[in-house]
Design an enzyme around this catalytic site. Structure first.
Site, PDB file in Angstrom:
ATOM      1  N   SER A  80      -2.010  -2.320  19.313  1.00 17.84           N
ATOM      2  CA  SER A  80      -1.539  -2.035  18.158  1.00 17.84           C
ATOM      3  C   SER A  80      -2.993  -1.364  17.880  1.00 17.84           C
ATOM      4  O   SER A  80      -3.112  -1.150  16.378  1.00 17.84           O
ATOM      5  CB  SER A  80      -1.407  -3.155  17.117  1.00 17.84           C
ATOM      6  N   THR A 213      -2.285  -3.719  13.321  1.00 17.38           N
ATOM      7  CA  THR A 213      -3.301  -3.191  12.856  1.00 17.38           C
ATOM      8  C   THR A 213      -3.971  -4.418  13.019  1.00 17.38           C
ATOM      9  O   THR A 213      -3.902  -5.730  13.299  1.00 17.38           O
ATOM     10  CB  THR A 213      -3.052  -2.915  11.206  1.00 17.38           C
ATOM     11  N   THR A 231      -6.691   0.128  13.413  1.00 10.10           N
ATOM     12  CA  THR A 231      -5.903   0.681  13.907  1.00 10.10           C
ATOM     13  C   THR A 231      -5.228   2.082  14.886  1.00 10.10           C
ATOM     14  O   THR A 231      -5.976   3.116  14.228  1.00 10.10           O
ATOM     15  CB  THR A 231      -4.348   0.452  12.323  1.00 10.10           C
ATOM     16  N   ARG A 241      -0.041  12.130  11.242  1.00  8.75           N
ATOM     17  CA  ARG A 241       0.254  11.237  10.010  1.00  8.75           C
ATOM     18  C   ARG A 241      -1.078  10.354  10.141  1.00  8.75           C
ATOM     19  O   ARG A 241      -0.955   9.558  11.281  1.00  8.75           O
ATOM     20  CB  ARG A 241       1.685  10.298  10.558  1.00  8.75           C
ATOM     21  N   THR A 264      -1.702  -5.085   6.165  1.00  4.73           N
ATOM     22  CA  THR A 264      -1.446  -4.275   7.700  1.00  4.73           C
ATOM     23  C   THR A 264       0.493  -4.321   7.710  1.00  4.73           C
ATOM     24  O   THR A 264       0.756  -5.004   6.360  1.00  4.73           O
ATOM     25  CB  THR A 264      -1.291  -5.270   8.522  1.00  4.73           C
ATOM     26  N   GLY A 265       0.905  -3.848   8.772  1.00  2.00           N
ATOM     27  CA  GLY A 265       2.592  -3.418   7.914  1.00  2.00           C
ATOM     28  C   GLY A 265       2.430  -1.825   7.850  1.00  2.00           C
ATOM     29  O   GLY A 265       1.610  -1.186   7.951  1.00  2.00           O
TER      30      GLY A 265
END
Ligand code: ASP
Length: 367
Positions: A80, A213, A231, A241, A264-265
């Site tokens: 990640s 991340t 990340t 993106r 994160t997420g």
């Protein structure tokens, strides 16, 4: 001939000669000295273990937060972050990273940068060697190269094979054919054969779209706060993106008068909620790290329900968010919290009492 005042000299003279109007509603707070603390994502633990002794002995929080995340930037097993990170839908690994420094309230970031091993260091260079906050894409790469960073191939064989397997199983209607030998393993997971190697995607990266991340916030023994997030972003993302990680206020934020937070997420939810900034503002008003985190997670859950009018996949059948997001929070007194929208998980924290350790996240929706 007198030189006309520039905006800067005019403002400088005005500020020197007059006290600032009292527009704030409360006195700025200051951080506890002598209580070095770190908080971050679960994958920050190895870096914290490596850095703790020097950091807790009086190290600078920004220096050591960056060293913590560099551990995973160079760790090809972390899919990640940095080397070994999963690529976008075109097979190219692009990285996002940012740093923020509490005492100067300055920040730097790079987004969609390719072929650079340590974007967190480049983000610091943006902060310290430019007048800007964010440099993206080719410009970020050239800026990094200008400052001596090597060109590195970040796509590892494992990540490339995972990408091929993902690409080939996307649709039965396109021209790409899944690997010929496809069978189920003993646990029912599909085995893909890519270039002769058997690859169980579900074994390697889990059943869902891989995410991840690394974030680290730090409070130094001198009372300074700083943070960084880095990340490879959402796996298989649309080229170009950019997620929350390099966006100040979304993927990270710190203020010497309030505290620090990082995420994160699902980056889009951290951007739409301005989550890290919102948490630090709640800390400023006196909320505990845990309460601040839960408040912002509650907002994200409500925002997801509204967003589901356009994007039904944002919520599950019970109207709860169908995605994950986590925040790591550090108060000026060294209190910490790790919170998650749902389910279980851990975060990393390092304190003078216990050193670096993992602790369970507190969930808004535990089940
Ligand atoms: N926050 C990252 C992004 O949206 C991904 C993640 O942490 O899973 O790019």
């Amino acid at each position: 001939m007198t030189t006309p005042p520039t905006r800067r000299t005019f403002l400088g003279a005005a500020l020197a000669g007059a006290s600032l109007p009292a527009v704030h509603t409360q006195e700025p707070r200051t951080a506890a000295k002598g209580r070095p603390t770190m908080v971050g994502s679960a994958n920050a633990l190895p870096g914290m273990l490596e850095q703790w002794e020097r950091f807790s002995g009086g190290g600078d929080p920004l220096d050591h937060a960056i060293e913590v995340v560099k551990f995973q930037e160079r760790n090809e097993k972390d899919s990640s972050v940095g080397l070994g990170g999963l690529p976008g839908e075109n097979g190219i690994v692009t990285l996002d990273a940012a740093v923020m420094h509490g005492p100067t309230h300055n920040s730097g970031a790079v987004a969609a940068i390719e072929n650079i091993l340590h974007p967190s260091e480049v983000a610091r260079l943006v902060m310290e060697r430019t007048d800007h906050c964010l440099i993206v894409g080719r410009g970020a790469y050239e800026f990094a190269r200008m400052h001596g960073h090597d060109h590195v191939e970040l796509l590892t064989e494992k990540a490339r094979k995972a990408w091929v397997a993902w690409r080939e199983r996307m649709s039965t209607d396109d021209d790409r054919l899944p690997a010929r030998k496809k069978k189920k393993d003993e646990r029912g997971g599909l085995i893909y054969e890519v270039d002769g190697e058997k690859l169980a995607l579900e074994e390697l990266f889990g059943p869902k779209r891989p995410t991840g991340t690394i974030h680290c916030s730090a409070l130094g023994a001198n009372g300074h706060v700083a943070c960084t997030t880095t990340t490879s972003g959402l796996s298989w993302k649309i080229p170009g993106r950019v997620g929350d990680s390099p966006i100040i206020g979304a993927g990270l934020y710190c203020d010497q008068e309030a505290g620090s937070a990082g995420a994160t997420g699902r980056g889009e939810s951290a951007i739409l909620s301005n989550g890290s900034f919102a948490i630090v503002e709640l800390l400023r008003k006196g909320a505990s790290p845990l309460d601040a985190g839960m408040e912002v997670l509650g907002r994200i859950a409500r925002q997801a329900r509204r967003g589901a009018k356009w994007q039904p996949a944002l919520v599950d059948d019970d109207g709860r968010p169908a995605f994950g997001v986590k925040f790591y929070i550090l108060g000026l007194d060294g209190q910490t919290a790790g919170v998650t929208l749902k389910g279980k998980g851990n975060y990393s924290v390092a304190t003078p009492e216990n050193g670096p350790e993992r602790k369970p996240l507190t969930a808004l929706f535990p089940k």
